[in-house]
Design a protein around this motif. Structure first.
Motif, PDB file in Angstrom:
ATOM      1  N   GLU A 143       0.821  -1.216   0.000  1.00  0.00           N
ATOM      2  CA  GLU A 143       0.000   0.000   0.000  1.00  0.00           C
ATOM      3  C   GLU A 143       0.857   1.270   0.000  1.00  0.00           C
ATOM      4  O   GLU A 143       0.361   2.354   0.295  1.00  0.00           O
ATOM      5  N   GLY A 144       2.139   1.128  -0.290  1.00  0.00           N
ATOM      6  CA  GLY A 144       2.981   2.321  -0.393  1.00  0.00           C
ATOM      7  C   GLY A 144       3.574   2.790   0.927  1.00  0.00           C
ATOM      8  O   GLY A 144       3.996   3.942   1.043  1.00  0.00           O
ATOM      9  N   PHE A 145       3.596   1.912   1.922  1.00  0.00           N
ATOM     10  CA  PHE A 145       4.166   2.304   3.219  1.00  0.00           C
ATOM     11  C   PHE A 145       5.469   1.562   3.512  1.00  0.00           C
ATOM     12  O   PHE A 145       5.714   1.109   4.639  1.00  0.00           O
ATOM     13  N   ALA A 146       6.315   1.477   2.486  1.00  0.00           N
ATOM     14  CA  ALA A 146       7.592   0.781   2.663  1.00  0.00           C
ATOM     15  C   ALA A 146       8.449   1.457   3.736  1.00  0.00           C
ATOM     16  O   ALA A 146       9.305   0.815   4.350  1.00  0.00           O
ATOM     17  N   ASP A 147       8.226   2.750   3.949  1.00  0.00           N
ATOM     18  CA  ASP A 147       9.048   3.490   4.915  1.00  0.00           C
ATOM     19  C   ASP A 147       8.582   3.339   6.364  1.00  0.00           C
ATOM     20  O   ASP A 147       9.272   3.814   7.278  1.00  0.00           O
ATOM     21  N   VAL A 148       7.432   2.759   6.563  1.00  0.00           N
ATOM     22  CA  VAL A 148       6.976   2.559   7.942  1.00  0.00           C
ATOM     23  C   VAL A 148       7.742   1.370   8.524  1.00  0.00           C
ATOM     24  O   VAL A 148       7.767   0.290   7.940  1.00  0.00           O
ATOM     25  N   ALA A 149       8.388   1.610   9.651  1.00  0.00           N
ATOM     26  CA  ALA A 149       9.230   0.559  10.245  1.00  0.00           C
ATOM     27  C   ALA A 149       8.385  -0.391  11.089  1.00  0.00           C
ATOM     28  O   ALA A 149       7.331  -0.022  11.605  1.00  0.00           O
ATOM     29  N   LEU A 150       8.880  -1.608  11.196  1.00  0.00           N
ATOM     30  CA  LEU A 150       8.157  -2.625  11.959  1.00  0.00           C
ATOM     31  C   LEU A 150       9.004  -3.081  13.146  1.00  0.00           C
ATOM     32  O   LEU A 150      10.076  -3.653  12.975  1.00  0.00           O
ATOM     33  N   LEU A 151       8.510  -2.746  14.332  1.00  0.00           N
ATOM     34  CA  LEU A 151       9.151  -3.187  15.572  1.00  0.00           C
ATOM     35  C   LEU A 151       8.359  -4.382  16.076  1.00  0.00           C
ATOM     36  O   LEU A 151       7.210  -4.237  16.485  1.00  0.00           O
ATOM     37  N   SER A 152       8.960  -5.558  16.021  1.00  0.00           N
ATOM     38  CA  SER A 152       8.236  -6.755  16.438  1.00  0.00           C
ATOM     39  C   SER A 152       8.444  -7.052  17.916  1.00  0.00           C
ATOM     40  O   SER A 152       9.577  -7.107  18.386  1.00  0.00           O
ATOM     41  N   TYR A 153       7.329  -7.235  18.636  1.00  0.00           N
ATOM     42  CA  TYR A 153       7.419  -7.826  19.968  1.00  0.00           C
ATOM     43  C   TYR A 153       7.738  -9.306  19.704  1.00  0.00           C
ATOM     44  O   TYR A 153       6.872 -10.170  19.784  1.00  0.00           O
ATOM     45  N   ALA A 154       8.978  -9.576  19.361  1.00  0.00           N
ATOM     46  CA  ALA A 154       9.351 -10.917  18.902  1.00  0.00           C
ATOM     47  C   ALA A 154       9.366 -11.921  20.047  1.00  0.00           C
ATOM     48  O   ALA A 154       8.956 -13.064  19.903  1.00  0.00           O
ATOM     49  N   VAL A 155       9.884 -11.454  21.176  1.00  0.00           N
ATOM     50  CA  VAL A 155      10.085 -12.348  22.318  1.00  0.00           C
ATOM     51  C   VAL A 155       9.226 -11.822  23.458  1.00  0.00           C
ATOM     52  O   VAL A 155       9.631 -10.958  24.225  1.00  0.00           O
ATOM     53  N   LYS A 156       7.998 -12.330  23.500  1.00  0.00           N
ATOM     54  CA  LYS A 156       7.041 -11.828  24.485  1.00  0.00           C
ATOM     55  C   LYS A 156       6.536 -13.001  25.316  1.00  0.00           C
ATOM     56  O   LYS A 156       5.913 -13.922  24.794  1.00  0.00           O
ATOM     57  N   TYR A 157       6.847 -12.939  26.590  1.00  0.00           N
ATOM     58  CA  TYR A 157       6.498 -14.045  27.491  1.00  0.00           C
ATOM     59  C   TYR A 157       5.082 -13.893  28.035  1.00  0.00           C
ATOM     60  O   TYR A 157       4.582 -12.767  28.194  1.00  0.00           O
ATOM     61  N   ALA A 158       4.458 -15.014  28.340  1.00  0.00           N
ATOM     62  CA  ALA A 158       3.150 -15.032  29.015  1.00  0.00           C
ATOM     63  C   ALA A 158       3.428 -14.682  30.474  1.00  0.00           C
ATOM     64  O   ALA A 158       3.768 -15.542  31.273  1.00  0.00           O
ATOM     65  N   SER A 159       3.302 -13.407  30.806  1.00  0.00           N
ATOM     66  CA  SER A 159       3.831 -12.901  32.069  1.00  0.00           C
ATOM     67  C   SER A 159       2.756 -12.357  32.992  1.00  0.00           C
ATOM     68  O   SER A 159       1.825 -11.670  32.542  1.00  0.00           O
ATOM     69  N   GLY A 160       2.934 -12.613  34.270  1.00  0.00           N
ATOM     70  CA  GLY A 160       2.075 -12.011  35.284  1.00  0.00           C
ATOM     71  C   GLY A 160       2.342 -10.525  35.457  1.00  0.00           C
ATOM     72  O   GLY A 160       1.538  -9.810  36.051  1.00  0.00           O
ATOM     73  N   PHE A 161       3.456 -10.049  34.907  1.00  0.00           N
ATOM     74  CA  PHE A 161       3.820  -8.643  35.066  1.00  0.00           C
ATOM     75  C   PHE A 161       3.014  -7.695  34.174  1.00  0.00           C
ATOM     76  O   PHE A 161       3.236  -6.498  34.190  1.00  0.00           O
ATOM     77  N   TYR A 162       2.099  -8.238  33.346  1.00  0.00           N
ATOM     78  CA  TYR A 162       1.249  -7.365  32.529  1.00  0.00           C
ATOM     79  C   TYR A 162      -0.039  -6.971  33.247  1.00  0.00           C
ATOM     80  O   TYR A 162      -0.867  -6.265  32.685  1.00  0.00           O
ATOM     81  N   GLY A 163      -0.213  -7.464  34.488  1.00  0.00           N
ATOM     82  CA  GLY A 163      -1.475  -7.230  35.199  1.00  0.00           C
ATOM     83  C   GLY A 163      -1.951  -5.782  35.192  1.00  0.00           C
ATOM     84  O   GLY A 163      -3.073  -5.489  34.765  1.00  0.00           O
ATOM     85  N   PRO A 164      -1.130  -4.829  35.642  1.00  0.00           N
ATOM     86  CA  PRO A 164      -1.596  -3.440  35.693  1.00  0.00           C
ATOM     87  C   PRO A 164      -1.936  -2.872  34.303  1.00  0.00           C
ATOM     88  O   PRO A 164      -2.879  -2.098  34.167  1.00  0.00           O
ATOM     89  N   PHE A 165      -1.199  -3.293  33.270  1.00  0.00           N
ATOM     90  CA  PHE A 165      -1.494  -2.825  31.907  1.00  0.00           C
ATOM     91  C   PHE A 165      -2.928  -3.174  31.517  1.00  0.00           C
ATOM     92  O   PHE A 165      -3.634  -2.398  30.883  1.00  0.00           O
ATOM     93  N   ARG A 166      -3.338  -4.378  31.903  1.00  0.00           N
ATOM     94  CA  ARG A 166      -4.669  -4.819  31.484  1.00  0.00           C
ATOM     95  C   ARG A 166      -5.756  -3.986  32.167  1.00  0.00           C
ATOM     96  O   ARG A 166      -6.847  -3.847  31.627  1.00  0.00           O
ATOM     97  N   ASP A 167      -5.458  -3.423  33.336  1.00  0.00           N
ATOM     98  CA  ASP A 167      -6.346  -2.421  33.952  1.00  0.00           C
ATOM     99  C   ASP A 167      -6.372  -1.166  33.098  1.00  0.00           C
ATOM    100  O   ASP A 167      -7.419  -0.585  32.838  1.00  0.00           O
ATOM    101  N   ALA A 168      -5.186  -0.737  32.698  1.00  0.00           N
ATOM    102  CA  ALA A 168      -5.054   0.528  31.972  1.00  0.00           C
ATOM    103  C   ALA A 168      -5.726   0.452  30.612  1.00  0.00           C
ATOM    104  O   ALA A 168      -6.359   1.403  30.158  1.00  0.00           O
TER     105      ALA A 168
END
Ligand code: PBG
Length: 308
Positions: A168-193
């Motif tokens: 679609e013509g967005f070759a310049d948009v960069a892609l930052l991959s959450y490549a290594v993302k663990y199933a973590s209990g530390f995301y708890g507060p984010f899910r509130d937010a």
């Protein structure tokens, strides 16, 4: 003179939660100092971050409605698309990243579409989800995002999003991959937010097992092959060994996400007078950089930048 590692505000990316409305600033209970902000307030926050030297934000959307297939994720009038346009308008040099995922937009709170198998069990349906993620990334790119960051952990999404952007013509948009993302209990507060707690089950079928390190290298290399421009390890502190190994295995820029639970722990201890907040924040960010991160996504961005 002999110090090996120095964290500067330039290394930091501030996560912001965007909600509809005007002049809204809802405090997030489990993350003191973090707010859900309406678009006008997000721009003001971006301006403030820029003025203290933080060059980048990553946006998370809190939509007005949700459905089973995450349709609001690619709404050009949704909070993220509007916030991207407004920040690029008001603070043009700010690097605007967007989180690409469905969990904030689905009524069941999972990061992908659901399907029932022949035994009647519900699963996340990997392949059909890729198309929706690509539409979401395109929506953010159309709005002017500099970087899209898929955090869903579906297999093949980096390639699918890259192809869609290039097509679609967005070759310049960069892609930052959450490549290594663990199933973590530390995301708890984010899910509130972000209002993204799964209504049933958990994310262990698509996020990684905290016990696995070799798998992190496989995940990272797959995303490099699929066309990622930058990689991320998440959470940060409990996974510094993983960060260091990924750093050795790839030469792309590497980000680490100092997640909501890591933030909440320090805030809670500091509020009780048990830790010196400024000191442990500096130590934490330095350790993450020392382990190999080029960029650090952290809710401490503004406070840290102000303190130096
Ligand atoms: C969306 C997403 C999550 C985070 C970033 N993107 C939550 C999750 O996977 O459940 C977590 C960030 C944080 O805890 O600060 N999938």
């Amino acid at each position: 003179m002999v110090r090996e590692t120095e964290v500067t505000p330039r290394d930091l990316v501030a996560p912001l939660f965007v909600i509809h409305g005007r002049d809204v600033r809802n405090p997030v209970g489990s993350m003191p100092g973090v707010f859900q902000l309406s678009v006008d307030r997000v721009v003001a926050e971006a301006r403030e971050l820029w003025s203290v030297g933080v060059p980048s934000v990553i946006l998370f959307g809190i939509p007005e409605t949700k459905d089973a297939v995450g349709t609001p994720a690619f709404d050009d009038g949704g909070p993220v698309a509007r916030a991207v346009r407004a920040i690029k308008d008001g603070v043009p040099d700010m690097v605007v990243m967007t989180d690409v995922c469905l969990c904030e937009y689905t009524d069941h709170g999972h990061c992908g579409l659901l399907v029932k198998d022949r035994h009647g069990h519900t699963h996340v349906d990997n392949d059909p989800t890729l198309d929706v993620l690509a539409r979401e990334a395109l929506c953010h790119a159309r709005a002017g995002a500099d970087v899209v960051a898929p955090s869903d952990m579906m297999d093949g999404r980096v390639g699918a999003i890259r192809r869609a952007l290039d097509g679609e013509g967005f070759a310049d948009v960069a892609l930052l991959s959450y490549a290594v993302k663990y199933a973590s209990g530390f995301y708890g507060p984010f899910r509130d937010a972000a209002g993204s707690t799964p209504s049933f089950g958990d994310r262990r079928a698509y996020q990684m097992d905290p016990a696995n390190q070799r798998e992190a290298i496989r995940e990272a290399l797959l995303d490099v092959e699929e066309g990622a421009d930058m990689l991320m390890v998440k959470p940060a502190l409990p996974y510094l060994d993983v960060l260091a190994r990924v750093r050795d295995a790839v030469d792309l820029p590497l980000a680490a996400y100092n997640v909501s639970g890591e933030y909440a722990m320090i805030k809670a201890a500091a509020a009780n007078g048990w830790l010196d907040e400024a000191r442990v924040v500096r130590e934490t960010l330095t350790a993450i950089k020392r382990a190999g991160a080029d960029l650090i996504l952290t809710y401490f961005a503004k406070d840290f930048a102000r303190s130096i």
